[in-house]
Design an enzyme around this catalytic site. Structure first.
Site, PDB file in Angstrom:
ATOM      1  N   GLU A  46       5.778  -2.874  -6.298  1.00 50.63           N
ATOM      2  CA  GLU A  46       4.946  -2.588  -7.333  1.00 50.63           C
ATOM      3  C   GLU A  46       4.465  -1.628  -7.377  1.00 50.63           C
ATOM      4  O   GLU A  46       3.363  -1.324  -6.374  1.00 50.63           O
ATOM      5  CB  GLU A  46       5.080  -4.529  -7.562  1.00 50.63           C
ATOM      6  CG  GLU A  46       5.344  -5.586  -8.469  1.00 50.63           C
ATOM      7  CD  GLU A  46       5.813  -6.372  -7.830  1.00 50.63           C
ATOM      8  OE1 GLU A  46       6.471  -7.094  -8.371  1.00 50.63           O
ATOM      9  OE2 GLU A  46       6.025  -6.051  -6.214  1.00 50.63           O
ATOM     10  N   THR A  47       3.854  -1.387  -8.643  1.00 49.23           N
ATOM     11  CA  THR A  47       2.479  -0.328  -8.269  1.00 49.23           C
ATOM     12  C   THR A  47       1.676  -0.945  -9.817  1.00 49.23           C
ATOM     13  O   THR A  47       1.537  -1.011 -11.217  1.00 49.23           O
ATOM     14  CB  THR A  47       2.973   1.273  -8.821  1.00 49.23           C
ATOM     15  OG1 THR A  47       3.996   1.713  -7.298  1.00 49.23           O
ATOM     16  CG2 THR A  47       2.085   2.141  -8.711  1.00 49.23           C
TER      17      THR A  47
END
Length: 297
Positions: A46-47
């Site tokens: 995830e970012t």
């Protein structure tokens, strides 16, 4: 100001351990498509993209390499660790808004560093998965019914981003699990839940070991998962599977060992009438490097 990109290891105080996340500051000018491209390029599970908010201190959007998700525990820890470091925050409370709602985050300044505590969403549980679906999940994980703790349901639990809870006996070699990813992806489409969290309790301890597989959203295995360990704590209380004092349950959730990315999620469940009322997760983080986005979209 151009977006600033940080590479952060969360749920650990040691570099190259825990769960890596991308954190993008000053993301207000980025479109949905640009955020997705950046997340795909960075290739973290995830970012987190930090934006201005009128109703909270910060708004955060979360992207896997393939899709936007409501919230992410380790990326939240990473995002607030970066924000606290850049702003030089002391002990304080921060409110964030995401697709999962509005949540309180506690910033604890300690030993010239930070610990981040996130209040998760209201615990919820779907009906246990039974019959052919239960059997399919066990088979997809290359397990047998004998590997599951007797009486423990296989069940979707959530504190914001749902996961399937699968409680294994302590003698199962959890590090040796080699799931059928295509089968898990197909099951995800059937049940509407993308994460599978087999875990086990360390005998005589309030500690667990888990692994989290989410191939349907581009994550073969997530090293350390706040959105699995948090609902796990609530699920254990819900089913009376771990002793507590009737007020709180504290658990250390260990994860990532099989990947050489060990990390720990500290989970606290507040309890009322022997049921989970509220869940917080807490962890450290380490910034490995940061950079300024060089191109113009």
């Amino acid at each position: 100001m151009k977006p600033q990109i940080y590479h952060v290891d969360a749920f650990t105080g040691d570099p190259f351990r825990g769960n890596s996340a991308g954190v993008v500051l000053h993301a207000d000018t980025l479109s949905d498509a640009q955020m997705q491209l950046i997340a795909r390029e960075l290739r973290h599970s995830e970012t987190a993209f930090l934006l201005k908010s009128e109703e909270s201190d910060v708004r955060i959007r979360y992207f896997t390499p393939t899709v936007e998700v409501p919230i992410c525990g380790h990326a939240t820890v990473a995002a607030h660790y970066v924000r606290a470091t850049v702003l030089g925050l002391g002990n304080t409370t921060v409110w964030q808004t995401s697709l999962a709602g509005r949540h309180r985050v506690e910033i604890h300044a300690e030993h010239n560093d930070y610990r981040i505590t996130l209040e998760q969403g209201q615990p919820s549980f779907e009906p246990p998965l039974v019959g052919e679906i239960r059997a399919a999940i066990i088979t997809a994980l290359n397990l047998t019914e004998d590997d599951i703790v007797p009486g423990a349901p296989i069940q979707v639990a959530s504190t914001g981003h749902a996961k399937v809870m699968i409680l294994l006996k302590p003698d199962v070699d959890i590090d040796a699990l080699s799931p059928n990813l295509a089968a898990l992806t197909a099951i995800s489409q059937q049940i509407g839940c993308n994460g599978f969290f087999p875990f086990q309790i360390r005998p005589g301890k309030n500690e667990t070991d888990g692994r989290m597989f989410s191939p349907a959203i581009g994550i073969v295995e997530d090293p350390v998962t706040g959105n699995a360990n948090g609902p796990m704590g609530a699920w254990l209380v819900h089913h009376g599977l771990m002793a507590h004092d009737g007020k709180t349950l504290q658990i250390q959730g260990h994860q990532g060992r099989a990947l050489g990315k060990e990390g720990t999620v500290d989970v606290t469940v507040t309890i009322r009438d022997n049921q989970p009322e509220n869940v917080t997760i807490s962890g450290q983080a380490v910034i490995l490097f940061h950079a300024e986005w060089a191109i113009t979209f």
